[in-house]
Scaffold this motif. Structure first.
Motif, PDB file in Angstrom:
ATOM      1  N   UNK A 244       0.821  -1.219   0.000  1.00 23.40           N
ATOM      2  CA  UNK A 244       0.000   0.000   0.000  1.00 23.40           C
ATOM      3  C   UNK A 244       0.851   1.264   0.000  1.00 23.40           C
ATOM      4  N   UNK A 245       2.116   1.114   0.478  1.00 21.85           N
ATOM      5  CA  UNK A 245       2.983   2.298   0.512  1.00 21.85           C
ATOM      6  C   UNK A 245       3.922   2.353  -0.694  1.00 21.85           C
TER       7      UNK A 245
ATOM      8  N   UNK B 113       5.123   3.921  -9.297  1.00 23.58           N
ATOM      9  CA  UNK B 113       5.724   2.607  -9.554  1.00 23.58           C
ATOM     10  C   UNK B 113       4.675   1.560  -9.916  1.00 23.58           C
ATOM     11  N   UNK B 114       3.418   1.777  -9.511  1.00 20.30           N
ATOM     12  CA  UNK B 114       2.426   0.704  -9.654  1.00 20.30           C
ATOM     13  C   UNK B 114       1.224   1.115 -10.506  1.00 20.30           C
TER      14      UNK B 114
ATOM     15  N   UNK C 198      -7.394   2.910 -14.814  1.00 24.12           N
ATOM     16  CA  UNK C 198      -6.499   4.019 -15.190  1.00 24.12           C
ATOM     17  C   UNK C 198      -5.418   4.184 -14.117  1.00 24.12           C
ATOM     18  N   UNK C 199      -4.391   4.961 -14.465  1.00 22.62           N
ATOM     19  CA  UNK C 199      -3.346   5.222 -13.470  1.00 22.62           C
ATOM     20  C   UNK C 199      -2.798   6.638 -13.688  1.00 22.62           C
TER      21      UNK C 199
ATOM     22  N   UNK D  76       0.546  -3.792 -10.687  1.00 25.21           N
ATOM     23  CA  UNK D  76       1.564  -4.220 -11.655  1.00 25.21           C
ATOM     24  C   UNK D  76       2.740  -3.244 -11.598  1.00 25.21           C
ATOM     25  N   UNK D  77       3.950  -3.796 -11.538  1.00 28.22           N
ATOM     26  CA  UNK D  77       5.132  -2.941 -11.381  1.00 28.22           C
ATOM     27  C   UNK D  77       5.560  -2.329 -12.711  1.00 28.22           C
ATOM     28  N   UNK D  78       5.829  -1.028 -12.676  1.00 32.18           N
ATOM     29  CA  UNK D  78       6.379  -0.365 -13.875  1.00 32.18           C
ATOM     30  C   UNK D  78       7.871  -0.592 -13.996  1.00 32.18           C
TER      31      UNK D  78
END
Ligand code: HEM
Length: 441
Positions: A58-59, A64-65, A85-86, A322-324
């Motif tokens: 959560x932190x 990044x996510x 969306x992000x 999902x990690x960028x």
């Protein structure tokens, strides 16, 4: 670390998970933390079920996510959905919608929720049948009617169910579990296959939504409902949501905003009616609180029952990111593009926090608070469920109204038998069999 290899074959595991999702995740978690789970048609996901893992998740830095892509729910909600969306787009959309979920706005829906519940008991509701004394019903169907009317009122204003209710029902019922878990089935087959039926139902719902949007544009803003807020949304370049994007956001709110709460209501009623002593304590508490939804909603045991229901049966059992970029998480180097997540039911079963975790025991919430990393039925961080306040209030008002207006008896086989399992259902989960109640008064 043990447990990180994705299980093989994924299809077999997918089938087992489809039969008992919570149990499957708990068994996988026994191999270590984090643990990998392979879903058919999707890359494996690395899960945690610990409070420390939840805290790190959560932190995680916002930049990044992302939400995972491809995503099984994309056909339902579309790429403009708040769920998918992000970045700045997600931030703006959330900020614009947030006022509709503030405490005061949610409280204002109290009467709508109460009336909607009473309507389900007393008369033909349009989206559900009446429930006369002596008759037996699948309570999830009732709960869905109530929660659909509530979210329609939050989106379009009170009374919108007659216009949209049946189109939302058709849309949801055509997105079957096979379509959710097996993308290979998502293709046209001459107008008769499951995908064709789903697309037709989605088109019909969108046509109704577009008619509602056109009317609102012509008439001007109403009372600050969710449609008003969506129509007022502006991005940095001054642009607004297109009609297609509006439909996707509306579908998201309608779907995310009612199935989850309906499933939770069903589990709460199920557990309460398996424990007569607990039910009696709660009805006594509610009798003191009177008829006012706002007053009833503050009752401590009612609140504890709702919290315990969401602990034992989190309607959204996994929270994914999902990690960028590559990231070290839980002591593991995770590659860019990989999806990591929280298995909420595993977190809610940690014996160090929750003694006798499989027992339904609301008293564990009386006089005790848990951290947002020990207890996370609504996820956490910058994507925490935007509707959490509405969901919690609605759970309390519907339960209070039902329990003070009717007497219900759980089917004997359910009252005494084994607890039903949790299976995936649309955006949420549901019990694997119907939970029938007979109304006795
Ligand atoms: C008991 C009922 C509910 C449960 C258990 C639940 C649970 C969740 C969870 C776990 C998430 C993911 C959070 C994360 O990624 O950290 C979520 C997201 C979301 N929920 Fe709920 N929810 C419920 C009711 C509602 C209601 C009433 C609405 C009203 C519209 C709603 C709308 C949403 C939306 C739009 C998102 C996406 C938020 C984002 O990605 O920014 N949910 N919910």
């Amino acid at each position: 670390m043990r447990g990180q290899c994705p299980p093989r074959p994924a299809l077999l595991h997918g089938l087992v998970a489809g039969l008992d999702f919570e149990g499957y995740l708990r068994r996988r978690a026994a191999s270590g933390d984090p643990f990998a789970v392979g879903f058919p048609g999707f890359p494996p996901v690395l899960f945690t079920g610990t409070a420390e893992g939840a805290r790190e998740l959560f932190r995680a830095p916002v930049e990044l996510v992302d939400p995972p892509r491809p995503n099984p729910i994309e056909p339902m909600v579309g790429t403009a959905s708040l769920i998918l969306t992000s970045g700045p787009r997600h931030r703006t959309d959330r900020a614009m919608l947030a006022p509709a979920f503030h405490r005061a706005k949610v409280r204002a829906l109290g009467e709508v929720i109460r009336e909607s519940t009473l309507r389900e008991l007393e008369s033909d509701s349009g989206t559900g049948a009446p429930w006369p004394v002596g008759s037996r019903v699948d309570v999830l169907t009732k709960a869905r009617s109530i929660t659909l009317r509530t979210i329609l009122a939050a989106v379009f204003g009170a009374g919108a169910d007659s216009e949209y209710g049946d189109a939302v029902d058709d849309f949801l019922s055509t997105f079957t579990t096979p379509l959710l878990v097996a993308p290979v089935l998502r293709r046209a087959t001459g107008g008769f296959g499951p995908w064709d039926r789903f697309v037709a139902a989605r088109d019909l719902l969108d046509r109704r939504l577009l008619a509602g949007i056109a009317r609102r544009r012509a008439e001007g803003p109403a009372a600050g409902d969710l449609l008003d807020l969506l129509l007022a949304t502006r991005y940095e370049d001054g642009s607004a949501l297109t009609d297609a994007e509006l439909c996707e956001q509306l579908r998201t709110l309608l779907v995310a905003g009612h199935e989850t709460t309906a499933t939770s209501l069903t589990w709460a009623l199920y557990h309460l009616h398996r424990e007569p002593g607990l039910l009696a304590r709660l009805t006594d508490e509610l009798a003191q609180a009177g008829d006012d939804p706002a007053e009833q909603a503050t009752a401590p045991l009612l609140n504890a029952v709702c919290q315990e229901t969401l602990r034992l049966h989190p309607a959204v059992p996994i929270v994914l990111r999902q990690l960028r970029e590559p990231w070290r998480w839980r002591g593991v180097d995770v590659a860019a593009g990989q999806t990591i997540g929280l298995a909420v039911g595993v977190l809610h079963s940690q014996p160090s926090t929750w003694p006798a975790p499989r027992l339904f025991h609301p008293d564990r919430f009386l006089g005790r608070k848990y951290t947002p990393f020990q207890y996370a039925p609504f996820g956490g961080g910058h994507r925490r469920c935007i509707g959490a306040t509405l969901a919690e209030y609605e759970l309390r008002v519907v339960l209070a109204t039902l329990l003070t207006s009717a007497r219900l008896r759980l089917d004997p086989a359910l009252a005494l038998g084994r607890r039903p399992r949790t299976v995936p259902h649309n955006l949420a989960t549901a019990p694997n069999r119907a939970i029938h109640f007979t109304r006795t008064a």
